[in-house]
Design an enzyme around this catalytic site. Structure first.
Site, mmCIF file in Angstrom:
data_model
loop_
_atom_site.group_PDB
_atom_site.id
_atom_site.type_symbol
_atom_site.label_atom_id
_atom_site.label_comp_id
_atom_site.label_asym_id
_atom_site.label_seq_id
_atom_site.Cartn_x
_atom_site.Cartn_y
_atom_site.Cartn_z
ATOM 1 N N SER A 160 8.359 1.779 -8.518
ATOM 2 C CA SER A 160 7.186 1.802 -7.926
ATOM 3 C C SER A 160 7.486 3.776 -8.427
ATOM 4 O O SER A 160 7.523 4.442 -9.134
ATOM 5 C CB SER A 160 6.604 1.744 -6.607
ATOM 6 O OG SER A 160 5.712 2.415 -6.398
ATOM 7 N N ASP A 203 0.432 0.301 -8.708
ATOM 8 C CA ASP A 203 -0.372 -0.424 -7.609
ATOM 9 C C ASP A 203 -0.810 0.218 -6.700
ATOM 10 O O ASP A 203 -1.514 -0.252 -5.702
ATOM 11 C CB ASP A 203 0.520 -1.277 -6.715
ATOM 12 C CG ASP A 203 2.213 -0.732 -6.582
ATOM 13 O OD1 ASP A 203 2.326 1.063 -6.237
ATOM 14 O OD2 ASP A 203 2.510 -1.209 -5.897
ATOM 15 N N GLU A 227 -3.810 1.552 1.862
ATOM 16 C CA GLU A 227 -2.894 3.122 3.121
ATOM 17 C C GLU A 227 -3.621 4.388 2.423
ATOM 18 O O GLU A 227 -4.682 4.458 1.198
ATOM 19 C CB GLU A 227 -1.753 2.467 2.569
ATOM 20 C CG GLU A 227 -0.818 1.273 2.538
ATOM 21 C CD GLU A 227 0.362 1.241 2.728
ATOM 22 O OE1 GLU A 227 1.089 0.794 3.688
ATOM 23 O OE2 GLU A 227 0.921 0.849 1.644
ATOM 24 N N ALA A 228 -3.161 4.969 2.946
ATOM 25 C CA ALA A 228 -3.145 6.420 2.496
ATOM 26 C C ALA A 228 -3.462 6.719 1.558
ATOM 27 O O ALA A 228 -3.730 7.165 0.543
ATOM 28 C CB ALA A 228 -3.622 7.729 3.450
ATOM 29 N N PRO A 230 10.611 5.334 11.203
ATOM 30 C CA PRO A 230 11.454 5.412 9.937
ATOM 31 C C PRO A 230 11.447 4.458 8.974
ATOM 32 O O PRO A 230 10.735 3.763 8.516
ATOM 33 C CB PRO A 230 12.943 4.704 10.678
ATOM 34 C CG PRO A 230 12.245 3.801 11.598
ATOM 35 C CD PRO A 230 10.657 3.826 11.848
ATOM 36 N N SER A 231 11.206 5.496 8.175
ATOM 37 C CA SER A 231 10.704 5.194 6.375
ATOM 38 C C SER A 231 11.480 3.870 6.428
ATOM 39 O O SER A 231 13.009 2.831 6.194
ATOM 40 C CB SER A 231 10.831 5.717 5.104
ATOM 41 O OG SER A 231 10.933 4.893 3.955
ATOM 42 N N GLY A 232 10.919 2.896 5.221
ATOM 43 C CA GLY A 232 11.712 1.260 4.921
ATOM 44 C C GLY A 232 11.745 1.743 3.099
ATOM 45 O O GLY A 232 12.437 0.798 2.629
ATOM 46 N N THR A 233 11.748 2.455 3.142
ATOM 47 C CA THR A 233 12.028 2.299 0.969
ATOM 48 C C THR A 233 12.854 3.668 1.154
ATOM 49 O O THR A 233 13.628 4.301 0.312
ATOM 50 C CB THR A 233 10.856 2.797 0.414
ATOM 51 O OG1 THR A 233 10.409 4.219 0.700
ATOM 52 C CG2 THR A 233 9.759 1.708 0.263
ATOM 53 N N ARG A 248 9.645 9.476 9.081
ATOM 54 C CA ARG A 248 9.147 10.051 8.790
ATOM 55 C C ARG A 248 8.231 10.733 9.325
ATOM 56 O O ARG A 248 7.474 9.868 10.040
ATOM 57 C CB ARG A 248 7.735 9.453 7.788
ATOM 58 C CG ARG A 248 8.553 9.231 6.479
ATOM 59 C CD ARG A 248 6.920 8.339 5.657
ATOM 60 N NE ARG A 248 7.793 7.722 4.279
ATOM 61 C CZ ARG A 248 8.505 7.825 3.283
ATOM 62 N NH1 ARG A 248 8.358 9.108 3.243
ATOM 63 N NH2 ARG A 248 9.155 7.021 2.480
#
Ligand code: NG1
Ligand code: ZN
Length: 545
Positions: free
Chosen positions: A65, A281, A371-372, A500-503, A508
């Site tokens: 992505s 996306d 999502e923003a 916590p970021s998932g990626t 964050r």
């Protein structure tokens, strides 16, 4: 067992580095491309099992992505084009992390738990983005599928949402559309052209849009689509991948997070521009005003535009359908306020990650989710689609109702209901602006964003942060939420949360407040609280000013 001989043999070609542990995160596995060979092979195996179990075609998309070109990743697509179901994310993590010698046992464990009939045939669609590592990695996925005797179809270079679309078309026996790139362009563009017919007096200037392709797959695909648009939309493409580096100083994520225009794009004052991300996306819009000030229209503004349009059409068509907007904690407070209090639509907040939004949107007749950061789409329930269809086919209707029903019908067709899709979203947004005779400035003026800031903090283990209330409050570590609460109180119209970021391996921090300076200060102070209470590593976060 003979059926696993090929798996054993092939897995040796894609060995797992001992000790490496990766998680199926917010959007699948994502890391440096060098570490992903075994993951891809194993996701080929897993997709084959998932296909056997669902007796349907499964998708595997190779992409990272908006992440840098050096990274890559993979995500699985379930039969209706949705993200793979959570239990299988757990299997994905187990299979990915099994040491080389334990791979067969891990595979057999899944087969047993799901009582999979191994003689059932399997079909897997594979797609990839433009990263230099994607060809090699998608070959590893294909190897995984064939090692378990599955059939695969390699779509080659496609956007993530195109692959989701193909999977859905295939599993609905073509009811959703034709499972080819040509079928995708035809369906979307025909609907767009029909919608555009309702735009009176649209000048060539209004039909013009500048697109930042993030030097990725979206750029290639929008070019492929252009001839289907029959000049109803004039696109000038920047960052088309011919020179620049993927996602580098460009693309939707860069524009959203940096709140500035991408490099490599010529922006004339007042002109409508948009950016895709690296796998197309996500989409965000923006313009620069006559004083050169940059204005961003993010996913929240897109959700507002689309839901306003749909709500008006429902009223005109006399259809009583329940419409809702689904957001995450990152949605600008002004957007939520406008949607709830001025537009009076139902608003839901879910955890970050489109699977959560998608799921929540399915509970309504019409669920608009964004999502923003610009990932989103619109879901129509079966019942809603049928009602619209009946109305559109009713020959005794008066003009206004008929027009509204036909507009709704074409909206259903232009939007990719499987997943957020930059190209499809762009076509809908362009059609709405044309139909409403609205400039990007007028769209922007619907409500004014609260100034906000997003920061990242490095900690030794981000899992120490646990959240509740759709990630809006931290329940651990002790004292963190109290610290955030007291910092927020110092500022007007302020809000802040951490997760916590998932990626990425970061925490964050998000803050919004009445002024940009306040939002920046609050974000910094909350970053310090995270750093001190959640095991920050490296040097202390510095103030922004
Ligand atoms: P994480 O890293 O979990 O914050 C990011 C985005 C998500 C989603 C995923 C997948 C933000 C704040 N987070 O997730 O919204 O898009 O990547 O791409 O934008
Ligand atoms: Zn993306």
């Amino acid at each position: 067992m003979a059926e696993f001989q090929e798996v054993s043999k092939q897995s040796g070609v894609h060995p797992k580095p001992a000790g490496l542990v990766l998680q199926y995160g917010t959007a699948g596995f994502r890391t440096n491309a060098e570490q992903l060979g075994h993951i891809m092979f194993r996701m080929g195996l897993l997709a084959t099992l998932r296909s056997k179990t669902t007796k349907a075609t499964i998708g595997v998309m190779v992409t990272a992505s908006h992440n840098p070109e050096e990274d890559n990743g993979v995500k699985l697509v379930d039969p209706m084009g949705e993200m793979v179901t959570p239990t299988w994310e757990v299997y994905a993590t187990q299979l990915a992390n099994a040491e080389q010698e334990d791979l067969l046992a891990a595979l057999k464990d899944i087969i047993e738990k799901e009582s999979i009939n191994m003689s059932q045939e399997a079909n897997v669609f594979v797609g990839k983005d433009t990263r230099s590592s994607s060809a090699r990695l998608s070959q590893a996925v294909l190897d995984g599928v064939s090692a378990l005797g599955g059939q695969s179809k390699d779509y080659g270079l496609v956007t993530t949402p195109q692959l989701h679309y193909m999977v859905c078309c295939q599993n609905t026996q073509g009811k959703y559309g034709e499972a080819t790139a040509e079928g995708y362009y035809k369906k979307l563009c025909q609907a767009f052209i029909q919608l555009s017919k309702n735009a009176s007096n649209c000048t060539d200037d209004q039909k013009h849009l500048s697109v930042d392709g993030a030097n990725g797959i979206g750029a290639l695909k929008v070019r492929e689509m252009e001839s289907h648009l029959k000049k109803e939309l004039h696109i000038t493409l920047f960052n088309d991948g011919s020179e620049g580096k993927l996602n580098h100083q460009c693309g939707a994520d860069f524009v959203k997070v940096q709140q500035k225009p991408p490099a490599g794009m010529k922006i004339n004052p007042g002109e409508r521009c948009c950016s895709y991300d690296g796998d197309a996306d996500r989409i965000v819009y923006y313009y620069s005003d006559s004083e050169g000030i940059f204005h961003l229209l993010d996913g929240d503004k897109v959700a507002t535009l689309i839901s306003t349009f749909l709500k008006e059409l429902l009223t005109q068509a006399g259809l009583d359908l329940k419409i809702a907007v689904v957001q995450t904690a990152y949605a600008n407070g002004s957007s939520t306020n406008y949607l709830e209090n001025t537009m009076k639509v139902i608003v839901r907040c879910t955890k970050t990650g489109v699977k959560h939004l998608h799921h929540a949107a399915q509970e309504f007749d019409i669920g608009v989710y964004f999502e923003a950061n610009g990932h989103g789409t619109v879901l129509f329930s079966k019942a809603a689609e049928e009602k619209v269809q009946q109305l559109a086919e009713n020959s005794s209707l008066i003009d206004e109702k008929k027009r509204a029903a036909l507009l709704l019908q074409n909206t259903i067709n232009v939007i990719n209901q499987t997943v957020g899709d930059a190209i499809s979203d762009m076509l809908l947004i362009e059609a709405i602006l044309a139909i409403k005779g609205m400039t990007i400035q007028q769209w922007d003026a619907i409500y004014t964003d609260l100034p906000n800031r997003q920061l990242k903090v490095k900690v030794s283990d981000r899992r120490v942060i646990d959240t509740t209330d759709a990630e809006r409050r931290a329940v651990s570590p002790a004292g963190l939420q109290e610290a955030i609460d007291s910092l927020v109180k110092k500022y007007r119209q302020a809000r802040s949360f951490v997760r916590p970021s998932g990626t990425e391996d970061v925490v964050r921090v998000y803050a919004e407040a009445e002024t940009q300076d306040s939002a920046d200060d609050l974000a910094h102070e909350v970053s310090l609280a995270v750093y001190h209470l959640a095991g920050g590593v490296g040097s202390e976060p510095k103030p922004l000013h």
